[in-house]
Design an enzyme around this catalytic site. Structure first.
Site, PDB file in Angstrom:
ATOM      1  N   GLU A  45       0.762  -1.138  -0.059  1.00  0.00           N
ATOM      2  CA  GLU A  45       0.041  -0.005  -0.270  1.00  0.00           C
ATOM      3  C   GLU A  45       0.827   1.284   0.064  1.00  0.00           C
ATOM      4  O   GLU A  45       0.544   2.339  -0.779  1.00  0.00           O
ATOM      5  CB  GLU A  45      -0.890   0.006   1.353  1.00  0.00           C
ATOM      6  N   HIS A  78      -9.976  -0.383   0.047  1.00  0.00           N
ATOM      7  CA  HIS A  78     -10.496  -1.395   1.156  1.00  0.00           C
ATOM      8  C   HIS A  78     -11.948  -1.633   0.981  1.00  0.00           C
ATOM      9  O   HIS A  78     -12.283  -2.569   1.776  1.00  0.00           O
ATOM     10  CB  HIS A  78     -10.247  -0.581   2.699  1.00  0.00           C
TER      11      HIS A  78
END
Length: 160
Positions: A45, A78
């Site tokens: 990420e 997410h």
């Protein structure tokens, strides 16, 4: 001297965040998988968001604007996890819809602070990776409830 303290603090943070919980044995495959998954997710990420994404738009935007853009993108990133059994996100989906909103809201100020860490450390991905790992592991280590995470979101938003 500054380098000594920086390197020393990184080692301490890594040691604290990767230490095995007392109730899990060394060979426990689930614990090993979860540790590696958190490590890999944080690295990937941060390499994607800070290393590639923010550096790509840094010439067009301030770090403040970058943080807003990537806060929303990160939240959307997410979203699919809320539908995958076994993930943290799937677990809070069954609790209360307010906790889902809190999760998405909390990502934006967390993104601001992570971007600040990245920018203030000469755009160091290592700094943002360590910060991301530290936050993820410490939330788990102190076993924060969803209600506590709502309070945390307010505090982090004020800090950001």
């Amino acid at each position: 001297m500054h380098h000594f303290f920086h390197n020393r603090s990184c080692k301490v943070i890594i040691r604290l965040t990767l230490r095995m919980p007392k109730n899990i044995r060394e060979g426990d495959e689930l614990w090993t998988f979860r540790k590696n998954q958190k490590l890999l997710a944080s690295v990937l990420e941060e390499v994607g968001w800070r290393g590639y994404g923010e550096d790509s738009i840094a010439q067009y935007c301030s770090w403040f604007t970058e943080s807003i853009i990537f806060g929303f993108v990160w939240a959307l990133w997410h979203f699919p996890l809320f539908f995958i059994p076994g993930t943290y996100h799937y677990g809070i989906r069954g609790m209360n819809v307010l906790y889902i909103f809190n999760f998405f809201i909390s990502i934006i100020p967390f993104g601001f602070i992570t971007t600040w860490v990245y920018v203030k450390n000469n755009r160091s991905m290592l700094a943002s990776i360590i910060f991301h790992l530290f936050v993820n592991f410490m939330q788990e280590k102190i076993a924060m409830t969803q209600t506590t995470k709502c309070v945390e979101t307010i505090c982090v938003t004020l800090a950001a």
